[in-house]
Design an enzyme around this catalytic site. Structure first.
Site, PDB file in Angstrom:
ATOM      1  N   GLY A 147      -8.689 122.779  50.365  1.00  0.00           N
ATOM      2  CA  GLY A 147      -8.583 122.909  51.858  1.00  0.00           C
ATOM      3  C   GLY A 147      -7.206 123.073  52.124  1.00  0.00           C
ATOM      4  N   ASP A 148      -7.061 123.647  53.415  1.00  0.00           N
ATOM      5  CA  ASP A 148      -5.936 123.439  54.064  1.00  0.00           C
ATOM      6  C   ASP A 148      -6.028 123.631  55.302  1.00  0.00           C
ATOM      7  OD1 ASP A 148      -2.771 124.432  53.313  1.00  0.00           O
ATOM      8  OD2 ASP A 148      -3.384 125.756  54.989  1.00  0.00           O
TER       9      ASP A 148
ATOM     10  N   ASN B 228      -5.566 116.647  58.777  1.00  0.00           N
ATOM     11  CA  ASN B 228      -5.535 115.816  57.541  1.00  0.00           C
ATOM     12  C   ASN B 228      -4.353 115.080  57.452  1.00  0.00           C
ATOM     13  OD1 ASN B 228      -5.169 116.055  54.433  1.00  0.00           O
ATOM     14  ND2 ASN B 228      -7.128 115.093  54.930  1.00  0.00           N
TER      15      ASN B 228
ATOM     16  N   LYS C 280      -3.300 130.959  46.462  1.00  0.00           N
ATOM     17  CA  LYS C 280      -3.714 130.301  47.810  1.00  0.00           C
ATOM     18  C   LYS C 280      -4.628 131.497  48.449  1.00  0.00           C
ATOM     19  CE  LYS C 280      -2.535 127.378  50.978  1.00  0.00           C
ATOM     20  NZ  LYS C 280      -2.254 125.893  50.846  1.00  0.00           N
TER      21      LYS C 280
ATOM     22  N   LYS D 254      -4.004 127.372  41.647  1.00  0.00           N
ATOM     23  CA  LYS D 254      -4.384 126.209  42.208  1.00  0.00           C
ATOM     24  C   LYS D 254      -3.881 126.367  43.485  1.00  0.00           C
ATOM     25  CE  LYS D 254      -6.439 122.183  42.783  1.00  0.00           C
ATOM     26  NZ  LYS D 254      -7.086 122.921  43.718  1.00  0.00           N
TER      27      LYS D 254
HETATM   28  P1  NDP Z   1      -5.421 120.406  59.648  1.00  0.00           P
HETATM   29  O1  NDP Z   1      -6.219 121.786  60.022  1.00  0.00           O
HETATM   30  O2  NDP Z   1      -6.328 119.309  59.252  1.00  0.00           O
HETATM   31  O3  NDP Z   1      -4.560 120.249  60.840  1.00  0.00           O
HETATM   32  C1  NDP Z   1      -3.658 121.126  61.309  1.00  0.00           C
HETATM   33  C2  NDP Z   1      -2.994 120.248  62.474  1.00  0.00           C
HETATM   34  O4  NDP Z   1      -1.936 121.126  63.091  1.00  0.00           O
HETATM   35  C3  NDP Z   1      -3.655 120.420  63.702  1.00  0.00           C
HETATM   36  O5  NDP Z   1      -3.319 119.123  64.529  1.00  0.00           O
HETATM   37  C4  NDP Z   1      -3.453 121.529  64.445  1.00  0.00           C
HETATM   38  O6  NDP Z   1      -3.623 121.596  65.769  1.00  0.00           O
HETATM   39  C5  NDP Z   1      -2.198 121.788  64.237  1.00  0.00           C
HETATM   40  N1  NDP Z   1      -1.666 123.105  64.235  1.00  0.00           N
HETATM   41  C6  NDP Z   1      -2.159 124.390  63.274  1.00  0.00           C
HETATM   42  N2  NDP Z   1      -1.429 125.545  63.593  1.00  0.00           N
HETATM   43  C7  NDP Z   1      -0.887 125.203  64.602  1.00  0.00           C
HETATM   44  C8  NDP Z   1       0.225 125.941  65.129  1.00  0.00           C
HETATM   45  N3  NDP Z   1       0.077 127.271  65.140  1.00  0.00           N
HETATM   46  N4  NDP Z   1       0.937 125.494  66.200  1.00  0.00           N
HETATM   47  C9  NDP Z   1       0.805 123.850  66.419  1.00  0.00           C
HETATM   48  N5  NDP Z   1      -0.006 123.152  65.666  1.00  0.00           N
HETATM   49  C10 NDP Z   1      -0.770 123.855  64.884  1.00  0.00           C
HETATM   50  O7  NDP Z   1      -4.652 121.051  58.482  1.00  0.00           O
HETATM   51  P2  NDP Z   1      -3.915 120.159  57.650  1.00  0.00           P
HETATM   52  O8  NDP Z   1      -3.509 118.690  58.235  1.00  0.00           O
HETATM   53  O9  NDP Z   1      -4.818 119.774  56.141  1.00  0.00           O
HETATM   54  O10 NDP Z   1      -2.603 120.993  57.198  1.00  0.00           O
HETATM   55  C11 NDP Z   1      -1.228 120.655  57.802  1.00  0.00           C
HETATM   56  C12 NDP Z   1      -0.218 121.404  57.203  1.00  0.00           C
HETATM   57  O11 NDP Z   1      -0.144 120.767  55.799  1.00  0.00           O
HETATM   58  C13 NDP Z   1      -0.314 122.889  56.589  1.00  0.00           C
HETATM   59  O12 NDP Z   1       1.203 123.501  56.816  1.00  0.00           O
HETATM   60  C14 NDP Z   1      -0.927 122.731  55.356  1.00  0.00           C
HETATM   61  O13 NDP Z   1      -0.448 123.904  54.597  1.00  0.00           O
HETATM   62  C15 NDP Z   1      -0.051 121.658  54.869  1.00  0.00           C
HETATM   63  N6  NDP Z   1      -0.444 121.196  53.547  1.00  0.00           N
HETATM   64  C16 NDP Z   1      -1.903 120.571  53.574  1.00  0.00           C
HETATM   65  C17 NDP Z   1      -2.431 119.945  52.555  1.00  0.00           C
HETATM   66  C18 NDP Z   1      -3.792 119.287  52.467  1.00  0.00           C
HETATM   67  O14 NDP Z   1      -3.941 118.520  51.428  1.00  0.00           O
HETATM   68  N7  NDP Z   1      -4.447 119.170  53.619  1.00  0.00           N
HETATM   69  C19 NDP Z   1      -1.642 120.044  51.111  1.00  0.00           C
HETATM   70  C20 NDP Z   1      -0.172 120.173  51.318  1.00  0.00           C
HETATM   71  C21 NDP Z   1       0.488 121.181  52.618  1.00  0.00           C
HETATM   72  P3  NDP Z   1      -5.138 122.323  66.519  1.00  0.00           P
HETATM   73  O15 NDP Z   1      -6.050 121.384  65.927  1.00  0.00           O
HETATM   74  O16 NDP Z   1      -4.691 122.445  67.828  1.00  0.00           O
HETATM   75  O17 NDP Z   1      -5.182 123.721  65.699  1.00  0.00           O
END
Ligand code: NDP
Length: 447
Positions: A167-168, A242, A128, A92
């Site tokens: 998702g991620d 998210n 993953k 998962k």
């Molecule tokens: P989203 O794609 O919804 O959002 C990611 C955010 O982070 C955006 O604002 C993006 O900006 C920014 N971002 C991404 N890459 C970079 C980078 N290299 N440098 C600076 N900013 C960056 O992703 P999520 O919110 O779902 O995920 C965010 C984090 O949380 C990740 O590490 C993910 O693995 C972790 N996570 C997510 C879960 C989930 O349920 N969604 C569960 C557990 C962990 P921009 O739009 O400019 O790219």
């Protein structure tokens, strides 16, 4: 002495076998360092080579993803799925679409996922997946064609009782829905093979909010342990995806004020508190850059460069964008500015140096595998609802999520205490997550 040199030996092999994968080596090193007292107390783990086995994925699948853009031009991306460990249940873990994706990133995320999923107390192994495809700037139909092509290969390897992606970064409700549609077409099955689905076709209430809400519930537990709460506190949450959005929502509900958020270009600061409706519209509907926010809110300021967000004074910080976004220097600044709690919404957003600064300065520090486990926990709840063919109410699901986050805080605190580093939730989460997986691997024999 039992265990002497064992961890070094395992780390040496990991470094040799996974050269040019620094994120994976970083994630493994952190866990191994936490496990020293466990290995000392449990020689059976060395005798049965549990560490050597746990750092090696059960299976790695890499495949070609060809797709056509709206002009008919053909592109080829690389897709991958790491099925890391199935001792506790079906693999998962999410799928990430981002140009930075390569096997080292997916392996680090898959490795973290093993322990995170264990901490939730639900039956889920660790996996993953992802691709170096960049959904930014693509039309809906381009994204759909890419998702369909990705699933044309992935469907052979996943299933409700085998491997359940979610998702991620870069993969939200839209992408999950396209992938689910293609899975259904190819397999003629309607099962809970992906989580984060739309509510009309098997999705769970609270899944969208879960990671952000969970991180805030976890942070509230850390504040309680300090005999404090988030009420009246100033909060900074990096990212505006998210996790960051629903961190903002729950923190605000608990009486905190979120003053700064970011995207990969820069960050906004609004001393009056960031208006979440504007962020949600800009990011979720219009898919625009965060700097557009200041056009609508005169009290806000935009600064180019996302790392600057850690200079904003706050009581609690939620790094919720990406790995290694908060370094040792940024951590020093946060400490100097009076920050007392940091909960990792993202996976491994703090560098090892940053984590060390927080722990040394008695900042309550919630590592990602504990603090952001709410997302996968609610995915586990979605799987349970899919198996039952019954949807649960928002309140019921949210209560279960909250209870899971409270439990994760409790078991992590207890393990930290039992193994000699009270209050160190990095050690506590690694140890508590590991023990359950290691016991299951031991019981299941050499497979
Ligand atoms: P989203 O794609 O919804 O959002 C990611 C955010 O982070 C955006 O604002 C993006 O900006 C920014 N971002 C991404 N890459 C970079 C980078 N290299 N440098 C600076 N900013 C960056 O992703 P999520 O919110 O779902 O995920 C965010 C984090 O949380 C990740 O590490 C993910 O693995 C972790 N996570 C997510 C879960 C989930 O349920 N969604 C569960 C557990 C962990 P921009 O739009 O400019 O790219």
């Amino acid at each position: 002495m039992a265990g002497a040199g064992y961890i070094e030996k395992v780390l040496e092999t990991v470094k040799k076998r996974n050269q040019a994968q620094p994120e994976f080596i970083q994630a493994v090193t952190e866990v191994m360092e936490s496990l020293r007292p466990v290995i000392k107390k449990h020689p059976e783990f060395e005798e049965t080579a549990i560490l050597e086995r746990i750092v090696e994925p059960e299976r790695q699948i890499i495949f070609r993803v060809p797709w056509q853009d709206d002009k008919g031009k053909i592109h080829v991306n690389r897709g991958m799925r790491i099925q890391f460990n199935s001792a506790l249940g079906p693999y998962k873990g999410g799928i990430r679409f981002h140009p930075s994706v390569y096997i080292g990133i997916i392996k680090f995320l898959g490795f973290e996922q093993i322990f995170k999923n264990s901490l939730t107390g639900l039956m889920m192994g660790g996996g993953k997946g992802g691709s170096d495809f960049d959904p930014k700037g693509k039309s809906d139909s381009e994204v759909m064609r890419f998702c369909q092509s990705f699933m044309n290969e992935l469907h052979r390897h996943i299933g409700a009782d085998t491997d359940v992606p979610a998702g991620d970064i870069g993969v939200g409700g839209r992408e999950v829905a396209y992938m689910f549609g293609q899975w259904k077409k190819l397999t003629r099955l309607f099962s809970g093979v992906l989580t984060g689905k739309g509510l009309d076709f098997g999705g769970s209430l609270v899944r969208t909010e879960a990671t952000g809400y969970g991180a805030v519930y976890f942070c509230e537990e850390m504040m309680k342990a300090r005999k404090d709460s988030l009420e009246g506190k100033t909060v900074v949450a990096s990212g505006s995806g998210n996790v960051a959005i629903y961190t903002h929502q729950k923190a605000t509900q608990l009486g905190a004020k979120v003053v700064a958020m970011s995207d990969s270009n820069g960050f906004i600061y609004d001393k009056d508190g960031i208006n979440l409706d504007t962020i949600k519209r800009l990011k979720e509907v219009d898919r625009k850059r965060i700097k557009e926010y200041i056009k609508e809110h005169k009290s806000a300021k935009y600064t180019e460069g996302c790392a600057g967000i850690w200079n904003v004074k706050c009581d609690a910080a939620f790094p919720s964008a990406t790995q290694n976004e908060l370094d040792g220097k940024a951590a020093e600044t946060l400490v100097k500015n009076g920050c007392v709690a940091v909960a990792e919404g993202a996976n491994m957003p703090c560098t090892p140096e940053a984590a060390e600064v927080f722990i040394k300065n008695k900042v309550s520090f919630g590592p990602g595998k504990a603090a952001n486990a709410g997302g996968v926990a609610t995915s586990g709840l979605e799987m349970a609802q899919n198996s039952q063919r019954l949807p649960w109410s928002f309140e019921e699901t949210d209560n279960k999520l909250k209870q899971i986050m409270v439990n994760i805080h409790t078991v992590s605190s207890q393990a930290a205490e039992e193994y000699g580093t009270p209050g160190n939730l990095v050690n506590g989460a690694n140890i508590a997550g590991f023990l359950k997986v290691a016991r299951a691997m031991l019981a299941q024999g050499l497979v």
